[in-house]
Motif scaffolding. Structure first.
Motif, mmCIF file in Angstrom:
data_model
loop_
_atom_site.group_PDB
_atom_site.id
_atom_site.type_symbol
_atom_site.label_atom_id
_atom_site.label_comp_id
_atom_site.label_asym_id
_atom_site.label_seq_id
_atom_site.Cartn_x
_atom_site.Cartn_y
_atom_site.Cartn_z
ATOM 1 N N UNK A 1 0.829 -1.194 0.000
ATOM 2 C CA UNK A 1 0.000 0.000 0.000
ATOM 3 C C UNK A 1 0.870 1.254 0.000
ATOM 4 N N UNK A 2 1.917 1.252 0.817
ATOM 5 C CA UNK A 2 2.833 2.393 0.832
ATOM 6 C C UNK A 2 3.572 2.529 -0.497
ATOM 7 N N UNK A 3 3.841 1.404 -1.146
ATOM 8 C CA UNK A 3 4.528 1.441 -2.436
ATOM 9 C C UNK A 3 3.717 2.208 -3.476
ATOM 10 N N UNK A 4 2.385 2.180 -3.366
ATOM 11 C CA UNK A 4 1.562 2.909 -4.328
ATOM 12 C C UNK A 4 1.689 4.420 -4.146
ATOM 13 N N UNK A 5 2.108 4.877 -2.967
ATOM 14 C CA UNK A 5 2.275 6.300 -2.728
ATOM 15 C C UNK A 5 3.648 6.834 -3.102
ATOM 16 N N UNK A 6 4.595 5.941 -3.401
ATOM 17 C CA UNK A 6 5.966 6.375 -3.714
ATOM 18 C C UNK A 6 6.062 7.307 -4.919
ATOM 19 N N UNK A 7 5.411 7.018 -6.042
ATOM 20 C CA UNK A 7 5.575 7.915 -7.191
ATOM 21 C C UNK A 7 5.074 9.339 -6.925
ATOM 22 N N UNK A 8 3.932 9.464 -6.290
ATOM 23 C CA UNK A 8 3.393 10.792 -6.012
ATOM 24 C C UNK A 8 4.242 11.540 -4.988
ATOM 25 N N UNK B 1 13.840 17.301 1.528
ATOM 26 C CA UNK B 1 13.524 16.366 0.446
ATOM 27 C C UNK B 1 14.314 15.067 0.566
ATOM 28 N N UNK B 2 15.428 15.097 1.265
ATOM 29 C CA UNK B 2 16.239 13.889 1.438
ATOM 30 C C UNK B 2 15.990 13.195 2.774
ATOM 31 N N UNK B 3 15.073 13.713 3.564
ATOM 32 C CA UNK B 3 14.772 13.129 4.865
ATOM 33 C C UNK B 3 13.901 11.888 4.688
ATOM 34 N N UNK B 4 14.367 10.716 5.168
ATOM 35 C CA UNK B 4 13.575 9.492 4.961
ATOM 36 C C UNK B 4 12.255 9.484 5.735
ATOM 37 N N UNK B 5 12.207 10.131 6.884
ATOM 38 C CA UNK B 5 10.959 10.163 7.657
ATOM 39 C C UNK B 5 9.892 10.973 6.919
ATOM 40 N N UNK B 6 10.295 12.092 6.335
ATOM 41 C CA UNK B 6 9.356 12.905 5.570
ATOM 42 C C UNK B 6 8.885 12.157 4.328
ATOM 43 N N UNK B 7 9.796 11.488 3.665
ATOM 44 C CA UNK B 7 9.444 10.727 2.460
ATOM 45 C C UNK B 7 8.430 9.633 2.800
ATOM 46 N N UNK B 8 8.656 8.919 3.892
ATOM 47 C CA UNK B 8 7.739 7.857 4.294
ATOM 48 C C UNK B 8 6.374 8.422 4.666
ATOM 49 N N UNK B 9 6.360 9.559 5.362
ATOM 50 C CA UNK B 9 5.097 10.178 5.734
ATOM 51 C C UNK B 9 4.318 10.622 4.491
ATOM 52 N N UNK B 10 5.010 11.198 3.524
ATOM 53 C CA UNK B 10 4.349 11.600 2.284
ATOM 54 C C UNK B 10 3.835 10.400 1.504
ATOM 55 N N UNK B 11 4.581 9.308 1.523
ATOM 56 C CA UNK B 11 4.117 8.087 0.859
ATOM 57 C C UNK B 11 2.839 7.572 1.514
ATOM 58 N N UNK B 12 2.786 7.621 2.845
ATOM 59 C CA UNK B 12 1.586 7.192 3.558
ATOM 60 C C UNK B 12 0.403 8.087 3.227
ATOM 61 N N UNK B 13 0.625 9.398 3.245
ATOM 62 C CA UNK B 13 -0.463 10.336 2.928
ATOM 63 C C UNK B 13 -0.950 10.153 1.496
ATOM 64 N N UNK B 14 -0.025 9.963 0.567
ATOM 65 C CA UNK B 14 -0.406 9.762 -0.834
ATOM 66 C C UNK B 14 -1.186 8.458 -1.003
ATOM 67 N N UNK B 15 -0.740 7.399 -0.341
ATOM 68 C CA UNK B 15 -1.431 6.119 -0.451
ATOM 69 C C UNK B 15 -2.839 6.205 0.147
ATOM 70 N N UNK B 16 -2.969 6.862 1.294
ATOM 71 C CA UNK B 16 -4.286 7.032 1.904
ATOM 72 C C UNK B 16 -5.186 7.887 1.009
#
Length: 105
Positions: free
Chosen positions: A37-44, A67-82
């Motif tokens: 599910x998180x993988x679907x948010x990676x492109x966005x 932009x290089x922070x992994x915690x921010x990237x993961x949070x954005x992936x979660x938000x995009x997937x949701x």
């Protein structure tokens, strides 16, 4: 305006169902499904981090080189997937309740 309010209500319902689904997956220990599910948010998320300027992210998060922070990237992936799941559910609810029957007048 009425159509926007109807779709907004469908989106809120879809978002609530998405969050409940995520909670259910967490409680069930289905980490594989959550990872997919998180993988679907990676492109966005990557698109947002790449296209929006660094100053925007620094002002928003307070992080230098956010932009290089992994915690921010993961949070954005979660938000995009949701958000994607909520939009998909909202489109289905909207079609089911308002378009197929000609709309509730």
């Amino acid at each position: 305006m009425r159509v926007l309010m109807q779709f907004g209500g469908c989106f809120v319902l879809g978002l609530a169902i998405s969050i409940l689904l995520l909670g259910g997956l967490l409680l069930a220990g289905a980490s594989g499904c959550i990872e997919l599910w998180l993988f679907t948010g990676k492109p966005l998320a990557s698109l947002a981090l790449g296209l929006l300027p660094g100053g925007f992210w620094q002002g928003l998060t307070g992080l230098v080189d956010a932009a290089r922070n992994p915690a921010l990237r993961t949070f954005l992936e979660l938000c995009a997937a949701l958000g994607q799941c909520a939009l998909l559910l909202a489109a289905g609810f909207f079609h089911l309740w308002y378009r197929r029957t000609g709309g509730a007048q």
